[in-house]
Scaffold this active site. Structure first.
Site, PDB file in Angstrom:
ATOM      1  N   LEU A   1       0.858  -1.182   0.000  1.00 28.94           N
ATOM      2  CA  LEU A   1       0.000   0.000   0.000  1.00 28.94           C
ATOM      3  C   LEU A   1       0.892   1.229   0.000  1.00 28.94           C
ATOM      4  O   LEU A   1       1.590   1.504   0.976  1.00 28.94           O
ATOM      5  CB  LEU A   1      -0.913  -0.027   1.227  1.00 28.94           C
ATOM      6  CG  LEU A   1      -1.765  -1.297   1.360  1.00 28.94           C
ATOM      7  CD1 LEU A   1      -2.527  -1.316   2.679  1.00 28.94           C
ATOM      8  CD2 LEU A   1      -2.723  -1.450   0.184  1.00 28.94           C
ATOM      9  N   ASN A   2       0.885   1.964  -1.126  1.00 25.01           N
ATOM     10  CA  ASN A   2       1.871   3.023  -1.349  1.00 25.01           C
ATOM     11  C   ASN A   2       1.191   4.354  -1.674  1.00 25.01           C
ATOM     12  O   ASN A   2       1.668   5.124  -2.489  1.00 25.01           O
ATOM     13  CB  ASN A   2       2.814   2.604  -2.498  1.00 25.01           C
ATOM     14  CG  ASN A   2       3.953   3.578  -2.708  1.00 25.01           C
ATOM     15  OD1 ASN A   2       4.611   4.002  -1.758  1.00 25.01           O
ATOM     16  ND2 ASN A   2       4.184   3.965  -3.954  1.00 25.01           N
TER      17      ASN A   2
ATOM     18  N   GLY B   1       0.443   6.806   0.604  1.00 30.17           N
ATOM     19  CA  GLY B   1       0.649   7.855   1.596  1.00 30.17           C
ATOM     20  C   GLY B   1       1.829   8.762   1.319  1.00 30.17           C
ATOM     21  O   GLY B   1       2.826   8.364   0.722  1.00 30.17           O
TER      22      GLY B   1
ATOM     23  N   GLN C   1      -5.144   3.893  -6.676  1.00 31.82           N
ATOM     24  CA  GLN C   1      -6.377   3.998  -5.906  1.00 31.82           C
ATOM     25  C   GLN C   1      -7.336   4.938  -6.619  1.00 31.82           C
ATOM     26  O   GLN C   1      -6.928   5.753  -7.446  1.00 31.82           O
ATOM     27  CB  GLN C   1      -6.077   4.616  -4.537  1.00 31.82           C
ATOM     28  CG  GLN C   1      -5.646   3.648  -3.470  1.00 31.82           C
ATOM     29  CD  GLN C   1      -5.343   4.390  -2.185  1.00 31.82           C
ATOM     30  OE1 GLN C   1      -4.235   4.873  -2.010  1.00 31.82           O
ATOM     31  NE2 GLN C   1      -6.303   4.474  -1.301  1.00 31.82           N
TER      32      GLN C   1
ATOM     33  N   GLY D   1      -8.952   5.539   1.272  1.00 30.68           N
ATOM     34  CA  GLY D   1      -8.564   4.478   2.198  1.00 30.68           C
ATOM     35  C   GLY D   1      -8.158   3.208   1.478  1.00 30.68           C
ATOM     36  O   GLY D   1      -8.471   2.997   0.302  1.00 30.68           O
TER      37      GLY D   1
ATOM     38  N   ILE E   1       3.499  -0.237   3.209  1.00 36.08           N
ATOM     39  CA  ILE E   1       4.903  -0.190   2.813  1.00 36.08           C
ATOM     40  C   ILE E   1       5.794   0.329   3.932  1.00 36.08           C
ATOM     41  O   ILE E   1       7.002   0.084   3.934  1.00 36.08           O
ATOM     42  CB  ILE E   1       5.087   0.636   1.513  1.00 36.08           C
ATOM     43  CG1 ILE E   1       6.413   0.262   0.848  1.00 36.08           C
ATOM     44  CG2 ILE E   1       4.958   2.143   1.782  1.00 36.08           C
ATOM     45  CD1 ILE E   1       6.519   0.622  -0.607  1.00 36.08           C
TER      46      ILE E   1
ATOM     47  N   LYS F   1       5.954   5.273  11.650  1.00 34.64           N
ATOM     48  CA  LYS F   1       4.987   6.367  11.498  1.00 34.64           C
ATOM     49  C   LYS F   1       5.583   7.703  11.919  1.00 34.64           C
ATOM     50  O   LYS F   1       5.121   8.757  11.492  1.00 34.64           O
ATOM     51  CB  LYS F   1       3.734   6.095  12.345  1.00 34.64           C
ATOM     52  CG  LYS F   1       3.035   4.781  12.043  1.00 34.64           C
ATOM     53  CD  LYS F   1       2.427   4.774  10.664  1.00 34.64           C
ATOM     54  CE  LYS F   1       1.646   3.493  10.407  1.00 34.64           C
ATOM     55  NZ  LYS F   1       1.187   3.403   8.991  1.00 34.64           N
TER      56      LYS F   1
END
Length: 497
Positions: free
Chosen positions: A102-103, A105, A179, A211, A241, A385
């Site tokens: 999941l890339n 962000g 997305q 999302g 990721i 994070k």
């Protein structure tokens, strides 16, 4: 009625645009703008479906009294899965697998521009570098062809594709898909927000990626899912990721592919034991006879404290997921992917209050047959994070081998130290300036740093260390210092002579 306005607004636009080009439609942002914005038809249909569902939702999506503990056999301990050993042909298993990261962000929370996956996290390697190294190592070791798929967003797609050129000669096939792009909604009027378009027709303010639950529709709509199924791929391993613990686990993969056809598991969620740092993480419950993900956003306010209880809800979702490709295709074609809507409130730069309608990838667990949770070691959940997380993964707590981080055998406890860096360390560039070298943290339990603090070279931290520089003060920890169970406060500066 205000709640009917958006439906009328959207249906009128849809009718006006039905005669437009098949591949895209032009959506006027407001009646006051002559500008148009190209949105794929699939995105438009996906948004209108989500928006209609949002308007129909009344009350919380779960009834608290109906929540049950999952049956014992529905969450398996990892040790039990691993005890089966590995098959004679690991390659045969791996050739059925696709790794999806999941890339979507950005690195804005850490003060960086562009995709978060391009932040350097270890020895000048980015999240993306480490991912490619891990998969290349698998392919070389077992002579396999495990591809990497990146789910980008419109925020990360262009920069990511530019950087992918550097991996041309690596033994990894890399695919990307995007997305969806949905409009933010004005909280009061429930209409798409009014924005000024930039010169290239893009507007980050007016649009958002909805999302990671959007992966199912976007993957299917991209055509890539069918393409991979035709190549003989059967499962995807999906993870964030920025989770450096989310490497391909051969024992879990073997468990998946070795199930008999009648009981073939279509969805595995990796969970791990909660600590007090994870009280907000989603957990697995039994609900209406199905295994289901319960997120804090779905919990009625008067039960939030109960949800956060480490004793009642002992595990949380790592967002490491193993999912059947054929099952995704089936559920998409049957329109049977029913994901709870997460309403995410935001405030735009101009002060306007908006909402984003989102879904979570793990929420789909209830839709798949024979879904299973596996309680994995904490080492498989190593997200970065914040710069506090970054300090851990850059330190000697971990060693790097073929893109994978493993806890140093010199560390006497399996848990990582609790690190809390203050606001002076929030941005990566500021954080890097404050450390001449990363301290020795092998024997550290807890570190809190607040205020204007810098660290010299070869500093060693042990036990519990608290360093607080009050407003106007500065603390320079001298090179070669060893701090063990220390509280340092006030003003400490080492002057060069």
């Amino acid at each position: 009625c205000l709640y009917h306005q958006p439906i009328i607004f959207l249906s009128v636009i849809l009718k006006l645009n039905r005669y437009k080009a098949r591949k895209s439609l032009h959506w006027p942002l407001t009646k006051h703008h002559s500008c148009v914005f190209q949105v794929s038809r699939k995105d438009f249909e996906g948004f209108t479906n989500l928006f209609h569902r949002f308007l129909q939702v009344k009350g919380p999506s779960v009834e608290w009294v109906k929540i049950q503990r999952p049956p014992e056999d529905s969450i398996q301990p990892y040790d039990k899965i691993a005890a089966r050993g590995l098959p004679d042909s690991v390659a045969a298993c791996l050739n059925k697998l696709v790794v999806v990261k999941l890339n979507g962000g950005l690195g804005t929370s850490m003060g960086c521009k562009g995709p978060k996956s391009l932040i350097s996290v270890r020895n000048e390697n980015t999240f993306l570098d480490l991912t490619v190294q891990q998969i290349e190592h698998l392919n070389k070791t077992y002579n396999t062809d495990v591809p990497l798929v990146l789910m980008n967003s419109f925020n990360t797609d262009e920069d990511t594709k530019k950087i992918l050129q550097k991996y041309t000669h690596h033994r990894v096939k890399i695919h990307t898909f995007n997305q969806s792009r949905y409009p933010r909604i004005n909280k009061e009027s429930l209409l798409p927000v009014s924005t000024h378009l930039s010169m290239n027709g893009q507007s980050a303010e007016g649009w958002y990626p909805p999302g990671h639950g959007d992966i199912y529709a976007s993957f299917y709509n991209s055509g890539l899912l069918d393409q991979l199924i035709e190549q003989g791929k059967e499962y995807i391993f999906v993870s964030n990721i920025d989770n450096l613990g989310a490497t391909v686990d051969l024992h879990i993969l073997h468990h998946l592919v070795s199930q008999p056809n009648g009981k073939r598991c279509e969805f595995i969620m990796e969970v791990t034991d909660k600590t007090r740092a994870d009280v907000k993480g989603g957990t697995l419950i039994q609900y209406d006879g199905k295994l289901r993900l319960l997120e804090i956003a779905q919990v009625p306010k008067d039960h939030v404290d109960e949800f956060k209880s480490v004793s009642k809800f002992k595990i949380f979702n790592t967002n490491n997921l193993w999912i059947s490709l054929a099952a995704i295709k089936r559920l998409q074609e049957q329109k049977a992917m029913d994901l709870e809507i997460i309403v995410n409130p935001k405030t735009l730069d101009g002060g306007q209050n908006v909402i984003q309608l989102e879904t979570a990838v793990g929420a789909a667990i209830k839709c798949f047959d024979n879904a299973l949770g596996i309680n994995v070691p904490r080492s498989r959940f190593l997200p970065v994070k914040t710069t506090s997380d970054l300090l851990l993964v850059m330190s000697n707590l971990y060693s790097l081998d073929a893109g994978s981080l493993t806890m140093s055998p010199k560390r006497e406890f399996p848990t990582t130290p609790h690190v809390k860096l203050g606001s002076s360390f929030t941005k990566v560039q500021e954080y890097l300036i404050r450390f001449e070298s990363i301290p020795d943290m092998l024997e550290l339990d807890h570190l809190t740093v607040s205020g204007d603090v810098t660290f010299g070279k070869n500093v060693s931290l042990k036990g519990t260390v608290i360093i607080i520089a009050n407003h106007g003060d500065r603390i320079d920890i001298p090179a070669g210092s060893m701090l063990e169970n220390k509280i340092v406060s006030g003003n400490l500066r080492i002057m060069d002579h």
